[in-house]
Motif scaffolding. Structure first.
Motif, PDB file in Angstrom:
ATOM      1  N   VAL A 148       5.590 -38.118  70.492  1.00  0.00           N
ATOM      2  CA  VAL A 148       4.847 -38.074  71.760  1.00  0.00           C
ATOM      3  C   VAL A 148       4.434 -36.633  72.044  1.00  0.00           C
ATOM      4  CG1 VAL A 148       4.951 -38.568  74.243  1.00  0.00           C
ATOM      5  CG2 VAL A 148       6.274 -39.975  72.636  1.00  0.00           C
ATOM      6  N   LYS A 149       3.139 -36.416  72.277  1.00  0.00           N
ATOM      7  CA  LYS A 149       2.638 -35.051  72.491  1.00  0.00           C
ATOM      8  C   LYS A 149       1.803 -34.950  73.771  1.00  0.00           C
ATOM      9  CE  LYS A 149       2.302 -33.906  67.613  1.00  0.00           C
ATOM     10  NZ  LYS A 149       1.570 -33.181  66.579  1.00  0.00           N
ATOM     11  N   ALA A 150       2.020 -33.896  74.530  1.00  0.00           N
ATOM     12  CA  ALA A 150       1.124 -33.564  75.641  1.00  0.00           C
ATOM     13  C   ALA A 150      -0.185 -33.080  75.030  1.00  0.00           C
ATOM     14  CB  ALA A 150       1.745 -32.470  76.505  1.00  0.00           C
ATOM     15  N   ILE A 190       0.126 -40.338  71.110  1.00  0.00           N
ATOM     16  CA  ILE A 190       1.280 -40.965  70.450  1.00  0.00           C
ATOM     17  C   ILE A 190       0.953 -41.040  68.964  1.00  0.00           C
ATOM     18  CG2 ILE A 190       2.848 -42.947  70.408  1.00  0.00           C
ATOM     19  CD1 ILE A 190       2.695 -41.987  73.207  1.00  0.00           C
ATOM     20  N   GLU A 191       1.886 -40.512  68.153  1.00  0.00           N
ATOM     21  CA  GLU A 191       1.562 -40.284  66.753  1.00  0.00           C
ATOM     22  C   GLU A 191       2.602 -40.879  65.821  1.00  0.00           C
ATOM     23  OE1 GLU A 191      -0.504 -36.176  66.296  1.00  0.00           O
ATOM     24  OE2 GLU A 191       1.302 -36.189  65.054  1.00  0.00           O
ATOM     25  N   GLN A 192       2.127 -41.287  64.655  1.00  0.00           N
ATOM     26  CA  GLN A 192       2.991 -41.699  63.541  1.00  0.00           C
ATOM     27  C   GLN A 192       3.914 -40.522  63.178  1.00  0.00           C
ATOM     28  OE1 GLN A 192       0.481 -41.757  60.157  1.00  0.00           O
ATOM     29  NE2 GLN A 192       2.096 -42.241  58.688  1.00  0.00           N
ATOM     30  N   CYS A 193       5.168 -40.810  62.872  1.00  0.00           N
ATOM     31  CA  CYS A 193       6.101 -39.749  62.498  1.00  0.00           C
ATOM     32  C   CYS A 193       5.990 -39.482  60.994  1.00  0.00           C
ATOM     33  CB  CYS A 193       7.527 -40.159  62.860  1.00  0.00           C
ATOM     34  SG  CYS A 193       8.708 -38.831  62.642  1.00  0.00           S
ATOM     35  N   LEU A 194       5.621 -38.251  60.644  1.00  0.00           N
ATOM     36  CA  LEU A 194       5.480 -37.869  59.233  1.00  0.00           C
ATOM     37  C   LEU A 194       6.815 -37.367  58.707  1.00  0.00           C
ATOM     38  CD1 LEU A 194       2.167 -35.828  59.582  1.00  0.00           C
ATOM     39  CD2 LEU A 194       2.393 -38.122  58.588  1.00  0.00           C
ATOM     40  N   VAL A 195       7.089 -37.656  57.449  1.00  0.00           N
ATOM     41  CA  VAL A 195       8.356 -37.238  56.852  1.00  0.00           C
ATOM     42  C   VAL A 195       8.063 -36.360  55.644  1.00  0.00           C
ATOM     43  CG1 VAL A 195      10.509 -38.028  55.800  1.00  0.00           C
ATOM     44  CG2 VAL A 195       9.436 -39.369  57.617  1.00  0.00           C
ATOM     45  N   GLU A 197       8.341 -31.960  54.107  1.00  0.00           N
ATOM     46  CA  GLU A 197       8.678 -30.553  54.313  1.00  0.00           C
ATOM     47  C   GLU A 197       7.588 -29.914  55.140  1.00  0.00           C
ATOM     48  OE1 GLU A 197      10.115 -27.479  51.436  1.00  0.00           O
ATOM     49  OE2 GLU A 197       9.231 -29.017  50.166  1.00  0.00           O
ATOM     50  N   GLU A 198       7.968 -29.138  56.154  1.00  0.00           N
ATOM     51  CA  GLU A 198       6.951 -28.495  56.982  1.00  0.00           C
ATOM     52  C   GLU A 198       6.573 -27.125  56.430  1.00  0.00           C
ATOM     53  OE1 GLU A 198       8.465 -29.423  61.142  1.00  0.00           O
ATOM     54  OE2 GLU A 198       6.571 -28.375  61.522  1.00  0.00           O
ATOM     55  N   VAL A 199       5.308 -26.790  56.554  1.00  0.00           N
ATOM     56  CA  VAL A 199       4.867 -25.454  56.148  1.00  0.00           C
ATOM     57  C   VAL A 199       3.695 -25.035  57.032  1.00  0.00           C
ATOM     58  CG1 VAL A 199       3.322 -26.370  54.354  1.00  0.00           C
ATOM     59  CG2 VAL A 199       4.121 -24.013  54.189  1.00  0.00           C
ATOM     60  N   TYR A 219      11.132 -22.223  62.313  1.00  0.00           N
ATOM     61  CA  TYR A 219      12.225 -23.074  62.784  1.00  0.00           C
ATOM     62  C   TYR A 219      11.990 -23.333  64.256  1.00  0.00           C
ATOM     63  CZ  TYR A 219      14.753 -22.094  58.452  1.00  0.00           C
ATOM     64  OH  TYR A 219      15.134 -22.009  57.136  1.00  0.00           O
ATOM     65  N   LYS A 220      11.484 -24.538  64.573  1.00  0.00           N
ATOM     66  CA  LYS A 220      11.049 -24.801  65.954  1.00  0.00           C
ATOM     67  C   LYS A 220      12.178 -25.266  66.851  1.00  0.00           C
ATOM     68  CE  LYS A 220       6.138 -25.413  65.566  1.00  0.00           C
ATOM     69  NZ  LYS A 220       5.628 -25.936  64.301  1.00  0.00           N
ATOM     70  N   ARG A 221      13.203 -25.913  66.268  1.00  0.00           N
ATOM     71  CA  ARG A 221      14.260 -26.453  67.125  1.00  0.00           C
ATOM     72  C   ARG A 221      15.211 -25.356  67.567  1.00  0.00           C
ATOM     73  NH1 ARG A 221      15.058 -31.874  67.193  1.00  0.00           N
ATOM     74  NH2 ARG A 221      13.345 -32.995  66.246  1.00  0.00           N
ATOM     75  N   ILE A 289      -0.170 -31.540  60.905  1.00  0.00           N
ATOM     76  CA  ILE A 289       0.546 -31.825  62.154  1.00  0.00           C
ATOM     77  C   ILE A 289      -0.257 -31.263  63.317  1.00  0.00           C
ATOM     78  CG2 ILE A 289       2.622 -31.363  63.501  1.00  0.00           C
ATOM     79  CD1 ILE A 289       4.141 -31.188  60.853  1.00  0.00           C
ATOM     80  N   GLU A 290      -0.735 -30.041  63.135  1.00  0.00           N
ATOM     81  CA  GLU A 290      -1.531 -29.420  64.203  1.00  0.00           C
ATOM     82  C   GLU A 290      -2.332 -28.274  63.626  1.00  0.00           C
ATOM     83  OE1 GLU A 290       0.634 -27.029  66.998  1.00  0.00           O
ATOM     84  OE2 GLU A 290       1.820 -26.098  65.432  1.00  0.00           O
ATOM     85  N   PHE A 291      -3.424 -27.948  64.308  1.00  0.00           N
ATOM     86  CA  PHE A 291      -4.131 -26.711  64.039  1.00  0.00           C
ATOM     87  C   PHE A 291      -3.897 -25.762  65.197  1.00  0.00           C
ATOM     88  CE2 PHE A 291      -6.866 -29.436  61.333  1.00  0.00           C
ATOM     89  CZ  PHE A 291      -6.771 -28.703  60.164  1.00  0.00           C
TER      90      PHE A 291
HETATM   91  P1  AMP Z   1       3.440 -29.241  67.289  1.00  0.00           P
HETATM   92  O1  AMP Z   1       3.602 -28.531  68.594  1.00  0.00           O
HETATM   93  O2  AMP Z   1       2.347 -30.251  67.257  1.00  0.00           O
HETATM   94  O3  AMP Z   1       3.443 -28.286  66.137  1.00  0.00           O
HETATM   95  O4  AMP Z   1       4.794 -30.038  67.055  1.00  0.00           O
HETATM   96  C1  AMP Z   1       6.033 -29.383  67.089  1.00  0.00           C
HETATM   97  C2  AMP Z   1       6.911 -29.917  66.005  1.00  0.00           C
HETATM   98  O5  AMP Z   1       7.120 -31.313  66.151  1.00  0.00           O
HETATM   99  C3  AMP Z   1       6.317 -29.779  64.622  1.00  0.00           C
HETATM  100  O6  AMP Z   1       6.540 -28.527  64.078  1.00  0.00           O
HETATM  101  C4  AMP Z   1       7.043 -30.854  63.860  1.00  0.00           C
HETATM  102  O7  AMP Z   1       8.339 -30.415  63.491  1.00  0.00           O
HETATM  103  C5  AMP Z   1       7.191 -31.929  64.876  1.00  0.00           C
HETATM  104  N1  AMP Z   1       6.097 -32.895  64.742  1.00  0.00           N
HETATM  105  C6  AMP Z   1       4.914 -32.892  65.380  1.00  0.00           C
HETATM  106  N2  AMP Z   1       4.148 -33.937  65.012  1.00  0.00           N
HETATM  107  C7  AMP Z   1       4.868 -34.633  64.118  1.00  0.00           C
HETATM  108  C8  AMP Z   1       4.623 -35.840  63.374  1.00  0.00           C
HETATM  109  N3  AMP Z   1       3.491 -36.528  63.505  1.00  0.00           N
HETATM  110  N4  AMP Z   1       5.589 -36.273  62.542  1.00  0.00           N
HETATM  111  C9  AMP Z   1       6.755 -35.591  62.426  1.00  0.00           C
HETATM  112  N5  AMP Z   1       7.041 -34.445  63.103  1.00  0.00           N
HETATM  113  C10 AMP Z   1       6.110 -33.976  63.935  1.00  0.00           C
END
Ligand code: AMP
Ligand code: GLY
Length: 435
Positions: A148-150, A190-195, A197-199, A219-221, A289-291
């Motif tokens: 879920v994203k704002a 509302i987005e599909q959860c991707l699985v 490695e993040e880069v 490391y976002k968390r 995931i995002e630009f």
């Molecule tokens: P964002 O602010 O869009 O970069 O999202 C923050 C973090 O949420 C990302 O770095 C990912 O770890 C996680 N995330 C965002 N979108 C997804 C997605 N569609 N599937 C899995 N993880 C996501």
């Protein structure tokens, strides 16, 4: 391309990212005269800071005029989204960064998704909602995990990766009904959860040339082991060993960056500046995931220390559409950074604590490599350095190996003190074995 000697350069922003940009520019062979607006205590110690806030576009353009800036470099997304680049161009001031139209890629997730669909760029499937009940019905139908994203700018915190339907619905209520992110949360994606490695892949971009930077991971968390809520970033490293090869970078360039820029051009938008692609490398390859329309924070604090070319020449070249004529080279080293956060970060950071540096400086931490400390939320009050924001300082180690870079970064992080200092201990921990 003719760059004047001692060009006057204004860096807009007040974070560790801008401090890193400023430090890297300070090493330029052009010997620039540097300014920052509004800057922070660390930047003030190294350059002239102008007291203009990042959301005051009119004031920033006036400040650039007042100092006769030869180049303005815009760090954060907010002034970009508010048309800082357009305003500089209208005033005849050379500026590095995308226009307001191009910055929508970051400012509106709905816009980004629409352009990605046009471009055929792989990204998570999604739906956009302005009604909370409809959003929750969709979540029920899709099941968990789900994201879920704002829709608007929320400083990297407006994303919930929900493991259950209940958690996702609670996030919708939080954003849409409780107004957690204000207007930014009135539209949710509302987005599909991707699985995978993040880069983070950042590119310098002009009208027709793209130059990739090193792949980085942040490391976002907030918590160790990637637990707890999202933050603006708690640490980073570069390069990402398993992705640091030309085939991966070319795939991202050819399947994501070039098609996206072409789709923007079809809409009449020419992108110039830094394009940041936040990617998930799934079993099917990289997905967006995002630009972001700017340098990443804290990725910049590990990527720029590894730049072997002259940053000022690169930024200038972008403003002249001459990027093809400038080499963008990287050192064969590793960089790791760890963020020192204020107690209570990210929800309710407490500020105003005195920051105490070791009496003998950070010299011993630098043995065998380089320790760099970038300021973020810091200020000086009556000659005393204080915390002034959630992320306070960023300690970067640069060395031949990840293990040494890590040691240098953490030695610096441990040597600096303020009450309630919080840091993650596990940044790049798994890479000690990768050297
Ligand atoms: P964002 O602010 O869009 O970069 O999202 C923050 C973090 O949420 C990302 O770095 C990912 O770890 C996680 N995330 C965002 N979108 C997804 C997605 N569609 N599937 C899995 N993880 C996501
Ligand atoms: N590190 C993520 C960002 O800059 O948005």
């Amino acid at each position: 391309m003719r760059i004047p000697d001692n060009p006057r350069v204004l860096v807009v922003g007040s974070g560790a990212r801008e401090h890193a940009v400023l430090r890297t520019l300070a090493q330029s062979q052009r010997r620039p005269v540097l300014f920052a607006a509004p800057g922070n205590a660390g930047m003030a110690a190294e350059t002239t800071c102008l007291p203009v806030a990042v959301d005051d576009v009119v004031g920033l353009v006036q400040a650039a005029r007042d100092i006769a800036a030869d180049l303005v470099v815009v760090g954060p997304e907010l002034p970009l989204a508010r048309g800082m680049v357009d305003a500089c161009q209208a005033a005849g001031i050379r500026v590095f960064g995308p226009t307001q139209a191009a910055a929508q890629l970051e400012a509106s997730k709905a816009f980004a998704k629409a352009v990605m669909a046009e471009a055929g760029v792989p990204t998570a499937s999604h739906q956009t909602f302005t009604d909370a009940a409809a959003a929750k019905a969709y979540i029920q139908q899709q099941g968990a995990p789900i994201v879920v994203k704002a829709d608007g700018l929320a400083a990297g915190k407006g994303v919930v990766v929900a493991q259950t339907v209940a958690e996702a619905c609670a996030a919708v209520d939080d954003m849409m009904l409780q107004g957690r992110f204000g207007a930014s949360g009135q539209t949710v994606v509302i987005e599909q959860c991707l699985v995978g490695e993040e880069v983070s892949m950042m590119y310098f971009v002009d009208h027709e040339t793209v130059a990739p930077m090193l792949p980085a991971r942040d490391y976002k968390r907030v918590g160790e082991g990637d637990t707890g809520g999202n933050t603006g970033g708690m640490g980073a490293f570069a390069p990402v060993p398993e992705l640091h090869h030309p085939a991966f970078v070319e795939r991202v360039t050819n399947t994501i960056v070039q098609p996206l820029l072409a789709a923007l051009k079809r809409r009449g938008i020419v992108y110039r500046g830094v394009l940041y692609a936040g990617l998930m490398v799934t079993a099917d390859g990289p997905y967006v995931i995002e630009f972001n329309c700017r340098f990443g924070d804290p990725e910049t604090e590990v990527v720029l220390p590894l730049l072997a070319s002259d940053l000022l020449d690169i930024l200038w070249a972008v403003t002249e559409d001459q990027l093809a004529n400038v080499a963008v080279r990287w050192r064969e080293e590793k960089a790791i950074c760890v963020v020192l956060a204020a107690p209570g970060y990210p929800d309710a950071p407490q500020t105003g604590q005195a920051i105490v540096w070791p009496a003998d400086g950070l010299t011993q931490a630098g043995a065998g490599g380089l320790a760099l400390v970038y300021h973020a939320g810091s200020r000086e009050v009556d000659g005393v350095l204080q915390t002034a924001g959630g992320r306070v300082l960023v300690c970067t180690g640069v060395a031949r190996s990840f293990a040494l870079a890590r040691k240098i970064a953490y030695e610096a992080a441990d040597a600096i003190y303020f009450d309630g200092k919080y840091l993650r201990r596990d940044i790049a921990l798994h890479l000690d074995a990768a050297d």
